[in-house]
Design a protein around this motif. Structure first.
Motif, short mmCIF file in Angstrom:
data_model
loop_
_atom_site.label_atom_id
_atom_site.label_comp_id
_atom_site.label_asym_id
_atom_site.label_seq_id
_atom_site.Cartn_x
_atom_site.Cartn_y
_atom_site.Cartn_z
N CYS A 80 -1.20 -17.13 -3.18
CA CYS A 80 -2.36 -17.87 -3.70
C CYS A 80 -2.54 -19.15 -2.88
CB CYS A 80 -2.24 -18.06 -5.20
SG CYS A 80 -2.07 -16.46 -6.07
N ASP A 81 -3.09 -20.21 -3.46
CA ASP A 81 -3.33 -21.41 -2.64
C ASP A 81 -2.03 -22.20 -2.53
OD1 ASP A 81 -5.97 -20.64 -2.61
OD2 ASP A 81 -6.75 -22.54 -3.37
N THR A 82 -1.51 -22.34 -1.33
CA THR A 82 -0.28 -23.12 -1.13
C THR A 82 -0.15 -23.54 0.32
OG1 THR A 82 2.12 -23.18 -1.49
CG2 THR A 82 1.20 -21.10 -0.69
N TRP B 227 2.61 -25.10 -3.43
CA TRP B 227 2.31 -26.50 -3.09
C TRP B 227 0.81 -26.65 -3.04
CZ3 TRP B 227 5.13 -30.49 -3.69
CH2 TRP B 227 6.50 -30.46 -3.44
N HIS B 228 0.24 -27.10 -4.15
CA HIS B 228 -1.22 -27.19 -4.26
C HIS B 228 -1.52 -28.05 -5.49
CE1 HIS B 228 -5.10 -25.64 -2.97
NE2 HIS B 228 -5.43 -25.33 -4.21
N SER B 229 -2.79 -28.29 -5.77
CA SER B 229 -3.18 -29.01 -6.97
C SER B 229 -3.87 -28.05 -7.93
CB SER B 229 -4.11 -30.17 -6.60
OG SER B 229 -5.24 -29.68 -5.91
N SER C 31 -4.11 -18.15 -10.79
CA SER C 31 -3.05 -18.92 -10.14
C SER C 31 -3.16 -20.42 -10.39
CB SER C 31 -3.07 -18.66 -8.63
OG SER C 31 -4.28 -19.15 -8.05
N HIS C 32 -4.40 -20.92 -10.47
CA HIS C 32 -4.61 -22.35 -10.71
C HIS C 32 -6.05 -22.60 -11.12
CE1 HIS C 32 -5.83 -21.94 -6.51
NE2 HIS C 32 -6.35 -23.16 -6.51
N GLY C 33 -6.36 -23.84 -11.48
CA GLY C 33 -7.62 -24.13 -12.17
C GLY C 33 -8.83 -24.36 -11.28
N HIS C 34 -8.69 -24.23 -9.96
CA HIS C 34 -9.85 -24.50 -9.10
C HIS C 34 -10.92 -23.43 -9.27
CE1 HIS C 34 -7.22 -27.17 -6.29
NE2 HIS C 34 -7.67 -27.82 -7.36
N TYR C 35 -12.16 -23.90 -9.09
CA TYR C 35 -13.34 -23.07 -9.29
C TYR C 35 -13.29 -21.77 -8.49
CZ TYR C 35 -18.31 -21.95 -9.52
OH TYR C 35 -19.50 -21.31 -9.72
N ASP C 36 -12.81 -21.85 -7.25
CA ASP C 36 -12.82 -20.66 -6.39
C ASP C 36 -11.70 -19.69 -6.73
OD1 ASP C 36 -11.09 -22.69 -5.32
OD2 ASP C 36 -10.98 -21.58 -3.44
N HIS C 37 -11.04 -19.89 -7.90
CA HIS C 37 -10.00 -18.96 -8.36
C HIS C 37 -10.19 -18.51 -9.80
CE1 HIS C 37 -7.52 -19.25 -4.73
NE2 HIS C 37 -8.26 -20.34 -4.60
N MET C 38 -11.06 -19.18 -10.52
CA MET C 38 -11.25 -18.75 -11.92
C MET C 38 -12.70 -18.85 -12.40
SD MET C 38 -9.48 -21.78 -14.17
CE MET C 38 -10.79 -22.04 -15.35
NI NI Z 1 -7.22 -24.29 -4.85
#
Ligand code: NI
Ligand code: MN
Length: 227
Positions: free
Chosen positions: A140-142, A110-112, A49-56
């Motif tokens: 996901c994260d939003t 809505w996330h980074s 979903s996005h590049g943050h560590y806790d997702h990939m």
């Molecule tokens: Ni995140």
């Protein structure tokens, strides 16, 4: 074979379908509550979903071992191409990709999104999966967003929403999200992994079930549901 969705903890899911095995947002080896280690997961597709560590965090090692195709936004696919991976399906917000397990739509969030090397990860996203037994929305994260009203118009068998607060929606906004999405069932995730995102899932279930028509399913990491 009926589709089976297993929550592995935090934002990570393993989805077994007729058309292949999907892993969403793999974060296992460094997750204190994960139900599996990264080397125990089988996958044909990895959704990120996005590049943050806790997702990939575990995406690359799972992709190398299994040969799975990574499905993510253009920037994240280019990051993995730069690391030598070749089975990539880049997409972006609003786009649909036809896959053997069904269609995948990339939805806004809505996330980074910053990649592990500090480079920009493109837009953070969620996923809407059109599976044979029904449509499943992974927010996901939003934060809460009005766009959830039109995502809900697809008709949702299941919505998966973060309720941990601080980095995503908390319980109050996630209840509002259920009102916008009106899914048949909802599963809360992205909670209790660390003290910072500790929440009372049972209290949230009671509020949602008193105030909406949606059934709340509380899972422990490793537990599964069918649509
Ligand atoms: Ni995140
Ligand atoms: Mn997260």
């Amino acid at each position: 074979m009926a589709t089976q969705l297993s929550w592995l903890g935090h934002g990570c899911w393993e989805i077994a379908t007729e058309g292949g095995r999907i892993v969403l947002d793999p974060f296992l080896d460094d997750n204190p509550l994960a139900a599996k280690k990264a080397d125990q997961v089988e996958a044909d597709y990895i959704l990120i979903s996005h590049g943050h560590y806790d997702h990939m965090a575990d995406a690359e090692k799972i992709a190398r071992r299994t040969g799975a195709t990574i499905i993510s936004c253009y920037e994240i696919c280019e990051y993995f191409r730069g690391r030598g991976l070749e089975k990539l399906q880049p997409m972006n917000i609003g786009g649909v990709s036809q896959q053997p397990f069904g269609r995948v739509k990339m939805t806004p969030a809505w996330h980074s999104s910053t990649l592990p090397d500090g480079s920009p990860g493109g837009a953070a996203a969620g996923f809407l999966l059109f599976l044979p037994e029904g449509n499943v929305y992974f927010a996901c994260d939003t934060g809460l967003m009005q766009e959830m009203a039109w995502i809900g118009r697809a008709g949702l068998a299941l919505a998966v929403l973060p309720i941990g607060d601080l980095f995503t929606m908390g319980p109050d906004d996630a209840l509002e999200a259920v009102r916008l999405l009106h899914p048949r069932k909802v599963v809360p995730v992205h909670l209790n992994t660390w003290p910072l995102i500790q929440q009372d899932a049972q209290a949230w279930r009671d509020r949602v079930q008193q105030q909406t028509q949606t059934e709340v399913i509380l899972l422990e990491p490793g537990q599964s549901i069918r649509l």
